[in-house]
Design an enzyme around this catalytic site. Structure first.
Site, mmCIF file in Angstrom:
data_model
loop_
_atom_site.group_PDB
_atom_site.id
_atom_site.type_symbol
_atom_site.label_atom_id
_atom_site.label_comp_id
_atom_site.label_asym_id
_atom_site.label_seq_id
_atom_site.Cartn_x
_atom_site.Cartn_y
_atom_site.Cartn_z
ATOM 1 N N ASP A 151 32.802 16.502 9.749
ATOM 2 C CA ASP A 151 31.611 16.487 10.603
ATOM 3 C C ASP A 151 31.097 17.901 10.857
ATOM 4 O O ASP A 151 31.843 18.888 10.773
ATOM 5 C CB ASP A 151 31.926 15.847 11.954
ATOM 6 C CG ASP A 151 31.995 14.336 11.886
ATOM 7 O OD1 ASP A 151 32.011 13.791 10.765
ATOM 8 O OD2 ASP A 151 32.047 13.696 12.960
ATOM 9 N N HIS B 110 36.574 18.631 10.731
ATOM 10 C CA HIS B 110 35.331 19.338 11.000
ATOM 11 C C HIS B 110 35.131 20.511 10.050
ATOM 12 O O HIS B 110 36.095 21.151 9.608
ATOM 13 C CB HIS B 110 35.292 19.832 12.447
ATOM 14 C CG HIS B 110 35.240 18.728 13.446
ATOM 15 N ND1 HIS B 110 36.377 18.061 13.852
ATOM 16 C CD2 HIS B 110 34.197 18.143 14.094
ATOM 17 C CE1 HIS B 110 36.038 17.119 14.725
ATOM 18 N NE2 HIS B 110 34.723 17.145 14.886
#
Length: 335
Positions: free
Chosen positions: A138, A294
């Site tokens: 993400d 991430h």
């Protein structure tokens, strides 16, 4: 000379009263200026505090699978690409069917990479255990995206990137994600919860905005999506049911997660600890796993952990794959 003569004619009382009146006239202006300057200094201190708080990311009250990236400190010179300083929900463990503690995780020993080979053993040469792991990232692209892609290329692994895009800053990174055969998904245009979840129109604008910009840059009309905060977040002021309906009505498929490295929850975690977190969740999931990680400027430990994560998962016999049209989506909430 006339001025001095006039002053001499005035008695002391009138002179004192005149000076006092002048002070009364000037004093409000001086006090206003002081207050404004004090406010400016306080604002500078406040911004410095927010930036420091975002970097330390102290989420001691978070539990379970928490997508807990924080900010409003962020990162882009061009239009806002920011994360909000809100901790995301901790009720995700309720969506999973595992109650195992950290002590129940399987011990995993990473294999050594053969330095004489250009690539590690491809996934189709590894004995499978019938389960698939989807590595997802993400919040990118970031300054580390190219390194992350290099690691995936070395291990011949395809992953999924849910991106935050509001400018043309990371054009090359986005194009390479597509060129390397990874799945490109959408995450947000701003990632500022108070903005994108302010109302229904704001949410629609965020989704359509990031979609259109990504399509202009890459030519990909992607309809894979991940909610900032996940579909069960409790920070949205707009009904999540309406948001989910909008996605479905417009051909989007949204993906939550049932495993994570916790790289955004605690920036102090070592690469080994990030790997252990992933293996714990994956090994305790009954079926396939969608792993949340991430791709951000302050998460270099994720880059260092990725080879260990890939090797450990392959050692356990998991197949690594990108999200596609045939991937069963994992949802924290359905409607």
């Amino acid at each position: 000379m006339k001025l001095f003569g006039l002053i001499r004619k005035l008695n002391k009382t009138k002179l004192i009263l005149g000076l006092f009146a002048a002070i009364l006239l000037v004093l409000p202006f001086i006090m206003t200026l002081y207050v404004l300057r004090s406010a400016d200094r306080l604002e500078v201190k406040r911004n410095a505090y927010i930036s420091a708080a975002a970097k330390t990311n102290d989420n001691k009250n978070s539990q379970g699978l928490v997508h807990s990236i924080t900010t409003e400190d962020i990162i882009e010179v061009e239009p806002e690409k920011a994360e909000t300083m809100v901790t995301e929900p901790s009720n995700l463990m309720m969506a999973m069917n595992n109650k195992a503690s950290d002590n129940d995780a399987k011990p995993v020993v990473s294999t050594d990479t053969d330095a004489s080979k250009d690539r590690a053993t491809p996934s189709d040469a590894v004995k499978k255990n019938g389960k698939t792991v989807y590595l997802t990232f993400d919040d990118g692209p970031s300054k580390y995206t190219m390194e992350l892609l290099d690691v995936l290329d070395k291990y011949d692994v395809k992953a999924t990137f849910f991106v935050v895009v509001n400018s043309y800053k990371y054009t090359e990174e986005l194009k390479r994600i597509v060129a390397d055969g990874h799945t490109l998904g959408l995450h947000s245009k701003s990632h500022i919860y108070s903005k994108l979840y302010a109302d229904y129109d704001s949410y629609v604008d965020d989704v359509s905005g990031v979609h259109d910009l990504v399509e202009r840059i890459t030519g990909v009309d992607t309809r894979f999506y991940r909610f900032p905060g996940g579909s069960s977040n409790d920070v949205s002021t707009v009904s999540m049911s309406k948001c989910i309906k909008y996605l479905k009505d417009n051909g989007y498929t949204y993906f939550d997660w049932n495993a994570e490295s916790k790289d955004a929850e605690d920036l102090s975690l070592t690469p080994e600890e990030l790997k252990d977190n992933v293996l714990h969740y994956v090994s305790n999931n009954e079926g396939n796993s969608i792993v949340l990680m991430h791709d951000l400027d302050k998460h270099y430990n994720t880059i260092e952990a990725l080879p260990m994560i890939i090797e450990a998962l392959r050692e356990e016999g998991y197949e690594l794959a990108p999200v596609d049209e045939n991937t069963p989506p994992f949802h924290h909430r359905e409607n």
